[in-house]
Scaffold this motif. Structure first.
Motif, PDB file in Angstrom:
ATOM      1  N   UNK A 319      11.505  54.680  38.606  1.00  6.48           N
ATOM      2  CA  UNK A 319      12.282  53.524  38.160  1.00  6.48           C
ATOM      3  C   UNK A 319      12.362  52.497  39.274  1.00  6.48           C
ATOM      4  N   UNK A 320      12.307  51.228  38.887  1.00  2.01           N
ATOM      5  CA  UNK A 320      12.513  50.150  39.853  1.00  2.01           C
ATOM      6  C   UNK A 320      11.280  49.719  40.598  1.00  2.01           C
ATOM      7  N   UNK A 321      10.131  50.354  40.330  1.00  2.00           N
ATOM      8  CA  UNK A 321       8.921  50.000  41.072  1.00  2.00           C
ATOM      9  C   UNK A 321       8.483  48.570  40.825  1.00  2.00           C
ATOM     10  N   UNK A 322       8.560  48.129  39.573  1.00  2.00           N
ATOM     11  CA  UNK A 322       8.135  46.763  39.253  1.00  2.00           C
ATOM     12  C   UNK A 322       9.071  45.731  39.872  1.00  2.00           C
ATOM     13  N   UNK A 323      10.361  46.028  39.872  1.00  2.00           N
ATOM     14  CA  UNK A 323      11.319  45.112  40.508  1.00  2.00           C
ATOM     15  C   UNK A 323      11.021  44.977  41.998  1.00  2.00           C
ATOM     16  N   UNK A 324      10.765  46.115  42.647  1.00  2.00           N
ATOM     17  CA  UNK A 324      10.464  46.086  44.076  1.00  2.00           C
ATOM     18  C   UNK A 324       9.162  45.329  44.337  1.00  2.00           C
ATOM     19  N   UNK A 325       8.174  45.512  43.456  1.00  2.00           N
ATOM     20  CA  UNK A 325       6.900  44.808  43.598  1.00  2.00           C
ATOM     21  C   UNK A 325       7.096  43.306  43.442  1.00  2.00           C
TER      22      UNK A 325
END
Length: 391
Positions: A319-325
């Motif tokens: 979870x949250x990988x796209x936000x971090x990217x």
């Protein structure tokens, strides 16, 4: 009546003289692969890019010739300046697609080649009359729910008060007929301009409306480029605030064609949370940056799973990988779409969740993403996008 064969079409086309009047267009190597489906013939004619406008009568002559073949219901013929593989020695120009227009105000448009243009030589992209903005929905790989995201984004924009259409740019694997629950063939105006199909008030165009489901599309690059440009520029879209383009997955020839030849207002990248999907998403982002198409933001699809029996949340793919990217590369994060059974079931049934459950939590997520995308379109265009008020 027996089905018309490719060889019959080629034999008929031998009656069409080549532009220099020295032989015919078939023996001169000007005719691309011929594809026949449901009684309709599809092919392209290779011509010098600088002569595309003056050779429009040649295209019309070829079209008339094929339509006159008993058993042929229609023909989709385009001009292209793409040099065919193995055509060494033929007088073909450098690659530069120049699809035709059937008297609809776009004849002779020259478009950028599939390969990146040299620095300082960017080709102009002609606007599509009546369409205010064109937004691509893309992913670096398949299987991330891009098409489901695209159709729900389009319907969410409609729910937010915009006039919207959607173009299914995946020639090899069109999904809009199934996602929108549309069957049948589109009508044509004067046998030329295509009337888009429609459901839920959303205008749609897809290769899936023109060929039978399950038909293997074996077109090469020039045919794909021509088909995409015709589905975009030779469709009676009417007046739209925004046209959503569901891009094919990956970063290949079709994607570059759309990015380089279409006046895109920006691109929305769809990814799942895990690292491998994000690596592919970066490829898509980099492609759009190289052709100077703004990235409007990233959507994290299948972000988390809510168990329908317990309501417990599970981060199946992380979870949250796209936000971090998005934070790392400096583009907006547009939102998280949960992995739910209802989104899958409604997509398979042709009743996307935004219209089948408009007051549900999933529809709310898509409407919020749609609002952010529209705001980004306004920011990128240098004008304020209309405010969207939730009732």
């Amino acid at each position: 009546m027996a089905e018309v064969t490719r060889q019959q079409v080629l034999e008929a086309l031998k009656s069409v003289r080549s532009p220099d009047l020295n032989g015919n267009i078939v023996d001169s190597g000007m005719v691309s692969d011929v594809f026949i489906s449901d009684g309709k013939a599809y092919f392209a004619i290779t011509v010098p890019a600088e002569r595309a406008r003056e050779l429009e009568p040649l295209r019309q002559a070829a079209e008339r010739t094929v339509k006159a073949i008993p058993g042929i219901k229609g023909a989709l013929v385009s001009l292209t300046a793409e040099k065919k593989a193995g055509a060494a020695g033929q007088s073909a120009p450098p690659p530069a697609a120049a699809p035709h227009s059937h008297g609809h105000g776009h004849a002779g448009h020259s478009h950028a080649p599939a390969a990146p243009a040299p620095s300082g030589q960017r080709a102009a992209k002609a606007d599509i009359p009546g369409i205010g903005a064109i937004v691509a929905v893309a992913s670096g790989k398949g299987g991330v729910g891009k098409s489901t995201t695209a159709v729900n984004l389009a319907l969410a924009m409609m729910a937010n008060g915009l006039k919207v259409g959607i173009l299914d740019a995946d020639v090899y694997g069109p999904s809009m007929p199934r996602l929108l629950g549309i069957s049948g063939r589109p009508q044509q105006i004067d046998g030329r301009i295509i009337v888009p199909m429609e459901n839920y008030g959303l205008k749609a165009m897809s290769m899936g409306f023109l060929v039978d489901e399950g038909t293997a599309m074996i077109w090469r690059g020039p045919m794909v480029q021509s088909a995409l440009m015709q589905m975009l520029r030779e469709v009676a879209w009417g007046n739209l605030d925004v046209l959503i383009v569901d891009m094919p997955p990956g970063t290949g020839d079709a994607q570059l064609t759309m990015a380089q030849q279409v006046p895109l207002s920006g691109a929305v990248i769809v990814s799942t949370p895990q690292d491998l999907a994000l690596i592919d998403a970066r490829k898509g982002i980099n492609m759009f940056k190289k052709v100077e198409v703004p990235v409007l933001g990233i959507v994290e699809n299948m972000s988390y799973f809510i168990a329908p029996d317990t309501g417990n949340r599970y981060d199946i793919f992380g979870h949250g990988g796209a936000r971090a990217e998005a934070d790392a590369i400096g583009v907006p994060f547009l939102g998280e779409v949960p992995l739910t059974i209802s989104i899958r079931e409604t997509s398979d049934a042709g009743t996307p969740v935004v219209v089948s459950d408009p007051d549900g939590p999933q529809a709310k997520v898509y409407r919020e993403i749609a609002e952010k995308v529209w705001q980004q379109v306004g920011l990128r265009s240098g004008r304020a996008a209309p405010s969207i008020v939730f009732e």
